[in-house]
Structures are given as structure tokens and as C-alpha cells.
Scaffold this active site. Structure first.
Site, PDB file in Angstrom:
ATOM      1  N   LYS A 269       0.838  -1.209   0.000  1.00 17.60           N
ATOM      2  CA  LYS A 269       0.000   0.000   0.000  1.00 17.60           C
ATOM      3  C   LYS A 269       0.877   1.265   0.000  1.00 17.60           C
ATOM      4  O   LYS A 269       2.089   1.195   0.163  1.00 17.60           O
ATOM      5  CB  LYS A 269      -0.932  -0.020   1.227  1.00 17.60           C
TER       6      LYS A 269
HETATM    7  C1  LIG Z   1      -5.546  -4.197   1.279  1.00 19.86           C
HETATM    8  C2  LIG Z   1      -7.009  -4.017   1.346  1.00 19.86           C
HETATM    9  C3  LIG Z   1      -7.773  -4.387   2.472  1.00 19.86           C
HETATM   10  C4  LIG Z   1      -7.211  -5.193   3.597  1.00 19.86           C
HETATM   11  O1  LIG Z   1      -6.149  -4.585   4.195  1.00 19.86           O
HETATM   12  P1  LIG Z   1      -5.207  -5.443   5.173  1.00 19.86           P
HETATM   13  O2  LIG Z   1      -4.439  -4.365   5.884  1.00 19.86           O
HETATM   14  O3  LIG Z   1      -4.338  -6.287   4.315  1.00 19.86           O
HETATM   15  O4  LIG Z   1      -6.070  -6.226   6.075  1.00 19.86           O
HETATM   16  C5  LIG Z   1      -9.109  -4.071   2.492  1.00 19.86           C
HETATM   17  N1  LIG Z   1      -9.697  -3.445   1.476  1.00 19.86           N
HETATM   18  C6  LIG Z   1      -9.006  -3.093   0.365  1.00 19.86           C
HETATM   19  C7  LIG Z   1      -9.721  -2.392  -0.721  1.00 19.86           C
HETATM   20  C8  LIG Z   1      -7.652  -3.385   0.258  1.00 19.86           C
HETATM   21  O5  LIG Z   1      -6.995  -3.061  -0.851  1.00 19.86           O
END
Ligand SMILES: *Cc1c(COP(=O)(O)O)cnc(C)c1O
Length: 373
Positions: A183
Site C-alpha cells: 500500500k
Molecule cells: C488491502 C485491502 C484491504 C485489507 O487490508 P489489510 O491491511 O491487508 O487487512 C481491504 N480493502 C481493500 C480495498 C484493500 O486493498
């Protein structure tokens, strides 16, 4: 041969120093570094309260739990999202109601469709800001006000995305962010909830830590000696090493997003010259996170074959997302057809996008794409 990865970290000596400092401090579980990260994140997005969690999935779970969404309740959610968004609704026993996207250019939740799918059981709407491009929050707020719904924003893609002067995630009742390794702000695993509701923030803090009334840091500091357990909570806490990474990453976020925006703008320009390919959100401008560079392939293109050829030429690609309503675990809950979501699910391809990409990398990816097509 050149290789271009889908995403890349922006770590350097600053992150290394910050982590070493924590190791030498002798305190690893959530403490003053975590609190500092929460405060800085809250200030960055303009929310009064920020609460760090193990990941964004846990944040979504806690948000729904704290709002009292549960069995018998329906939650409006896009199917074109990472499956965790939908899973969180199931964790609390509520029913996801899948909503189609707006158009083949705007892949966020259709507010027109959402309005039509409201029932007396609808308790919340859970929009997801695809690639950090904001959903139509004004329409979502209107629907929520008309039907007395909670708004929980999945802002996993969106640190650094604003709608006018409001940061996404800080618009609804609760916003949830992800700090997963790929991210925009990366700590490996990690997440954050933001809210402007003091009581809700307190409830979320308790639920994050077993439903206990005080945390070990407070007891260590001598502010509290006893605790009670007031709710069936979880252990969804964050820790100091990741908080240290997060604080450095937060300082780098704006420059990183600007680099992403430049790379994305170059993509949009070059992709216009390629037959059989469309770029959604091409006209969106403003302070945006540009988490992904998605494209829509012509119906006749064999996506798997294309991905294989790109890979052979050093270009990583991916798909965002196989629709959640087509997953075996959720399929029985799909009540109405979602033609646009299914079209994107079949024809979407994600190209590399990260702050370390120069325009030479973008040119290489687009040239490779042209050749492979
Ligand atoms: C990455 C992601 C999540 C989950 O995030 P984590 O921190 O990996 O639990 C939820 N929603 C979206 C749209 C994502 O891209």
C-alpha cells in the site's frame, strides 16, 4: 532485460534508524511511538481520533462491531473490492448486499444502484475508494441521512486522497486504512481507523484490546493499576516497530503520491495510443493517492496470455479485483446481477505503479504492452 514490479517500497536509512531506536528502547508493544503515529495520522487526515490496528481487515471488523452492526442487518458494499471488505461484514453476522460500480470509467460504488437496494434492514453503507479515487461521498452522505445509515469507508487505497478539503476515510462515521506492504504507506501489516466520534473511538480502543478498560502501556506508566473487561473484544493491536515505520512513511507519503500521480498521468497519455485498451478515472485530478494503475482490456484480448507475455518481458501485472460476489464463500448472497462489476472483473489489468517509477519505466511498460498485444 528491464524489470518493472507492480509496487515497490520507499524504505531507506530513515526507516532503519527509526526501527533501531525502537529496538533499543526496550518497549515493543503499543506505547508512545504508536500513540505518536496515531496522533500524526489523525492530524494528517483531519480526524480527531485515529486508532492503529493489526491490519485494515481488523479495522473494518472493529468499525462494524463498534457501530453495533450485526445479525439481521444489511450492509451495502461494492463487489469490486478486495474480499476483506466483504468478509468484515460477515464477521459481525450481517449480510453484504452487493452493489454494482458506477460506470466503465468510474469503478466506485454506484450510488444510484445503492439507493435502489436500500431495504428496511439496511444499517450501513461501506464504500471503497478504488485506487484512491474518491467515491461520490456527497451522494453517499445523502442516502445515509435519508435512511439513517452508518457510513464506513474502506480507504485502504487512499492515504493522501482528498475530496475538496476533506480527506477520504475522514468523511463517514469511520474510515479504515491499510498499511500492508504494497500500500502507499507501508509497515508490512497494519491498519488504522479514524473517526470524529469520541465515544465510538473509546469503544473501538476497548474492542481492539480484549475489551479491557486500560492498556499495558498505561499501567506501565503508572496511570492505572487495574482493569475491567467490559466487552468481548479482540487482540487487534499495533506495535512500536511498525509504528516507527509508519511515522517515517507518513512523512514520505505526499512526495510518494506526487510521484505516483506523475507516472499515472504519463500512463494515461501513452495509453491513448494503444488500441484495445482504456484507462478508467483518466480525467480525475486533485490530491489523490494513485494507489493502482488499472486498465480495461478489449473483450477479445486473452488476459492470462497477455499477463504471461508481460511477465516474460519483465513487467509484473495483476488483477483488481475478481468480484467478491463470484467467490465461492459469498456467491449465495448475490441477489442481483452486477454487469459492470463482472465486465471489469473479466477485463481489468493492473499495471505497475509506485513512487520509484520514472517516466522511462512507464514508457517501457506501455511499449511492452503494445508489443505483447
Ligand atoms: C488491502 C485491502 C484491504 C485489507 O487490508 P489489510 O491491511 O491487508 O487487512 C481491504 N480493502 C481493500 C480495498 C484493500 O486493498
Amino acid at each position: 532485460m528491464k524489470t518493472v514490479n507492480l509496487s515497490d517500497l520507499t524504505f531507506d536509512a530513515e526507516e532503519e534508524r527509526a526501527v533501531i531506536e525502537v529496538l533499543r528502547s526496550g518497549w515493543l508493544s503499543a506505547g508512545q511511538v504508536t500513540q505518536a503515529f496515531e496522533n500524526e495520522f489523525a492530524e494528517f487526515v483531519g480526524a480527531p481520533h485515529a486508532i492503529a490496528t493489526t491490519n485494515c481487515t481488523a479495522a473494518l471488523h472493529l468499525a462494524l462491531l463498534a457501530l453495533g452492526v450485526g445479525a439481521g442487518d444489511e450492509v451495502l458494499v461494492p463487489s469490486l473490492t478486495f474480499v476483506a471488505t466483504v468478509n468484515a461484514i460477515r464477521y459481525v453476522g450481517a449480510t453484504p448486499v452487493f452493489v454494482d460500480i458506477t460506470s466503465l470509467d468510474d469503478w466506485t460504488i454506484s450510488t444510484e444502484a445503492a439507493r435502489r437496494q436500500v431495504t428496511p434492514r439496511t444499517r450501513a453503507i461501506l464504500p471503497m475508494h478504488y485506487a484512491g479515487f474518491p467515491c461520490d461521498m456527497r451522494a453517499i452522505e445523502t442516502i445515509a441521512a435519508e435512511h439513517d445509515l452508518f457510513v464506513v469507508e474502506d480507504a485502504a487505497h487512499g492515504p493522501g486522497s482528498w475530496v475538496d478539503d476533506r480527506h477520504i476515510g475522514a468523511i463517514g462515521d469511520v474510515g479504515c486504512f491499510s498499511f500492508f506492504a504494497n500500500k502507499n504507506l507501508a509497515t508490512g501489516e497494519g491498519g488504522m481507523l479514524v473517526t470524529d466520534d469520541e465515544d465510538l473511538a473509546q469503544k473501538i480502543r476497548h474492542l481492539r484490546s480484549h475489551g479491557m478498560t486500560t492498556m499495558s502501556w498505561e499501567r506501565h506508566k503508572g496511570h492505572a493499576y487495574q482493569y475491567d473487561v467490559v466487552a468481548l473484544g479482540y487482540n487487534f493491536r499495533f506495535d512500536e516497530i511498525r509504528a516507527a515505520l509508519g511515522r517515517v512513511q507518513l512523512r514520505k507519503l505526499t512526495a510518494g503520491n506526487e510521484a505516483r500521480a506523475r507516472a499515472h498521468a504519463r500512463y494515461v497519455e501513452l495509453l491513448r495510443g494503444i488500441a484495445g485498451v482504456q484507462a478508467p478515472f483518466a480525467e480525475r485530478r486533485g490530491r489523490l493517492s494513485h494507489h493502482l494503475c488499472p486498465i480495461l482490456l478489449d473483450e477479445k484480448i486473452d488476459r492470462l496470455e497477455l499477463m504471461k507475455r508481460l511477465r516474460q518481458n519483465g513487467v509484473q501485472s495483476s488483477v483488481h479485483y475478481p468480484p467478491a460476489h463470484l467467490m465461492s464463500i459469498h456467491r449465495h448472497l448475490a441477489t442481483s446481477p452486477l454487469p459492470l462489476t463482472e465486465t471489469v472483473g473479466r477485463r481489468e489489468l493492473t499495471l505497475p505503479l509506485h513512487p520509484r517509477m520514472g517516466s522511462d519505466d512507464v514508457e517501457y511498460v506501455v511499449e511492452t504492452l503494445r508489443t505483447c498485444l
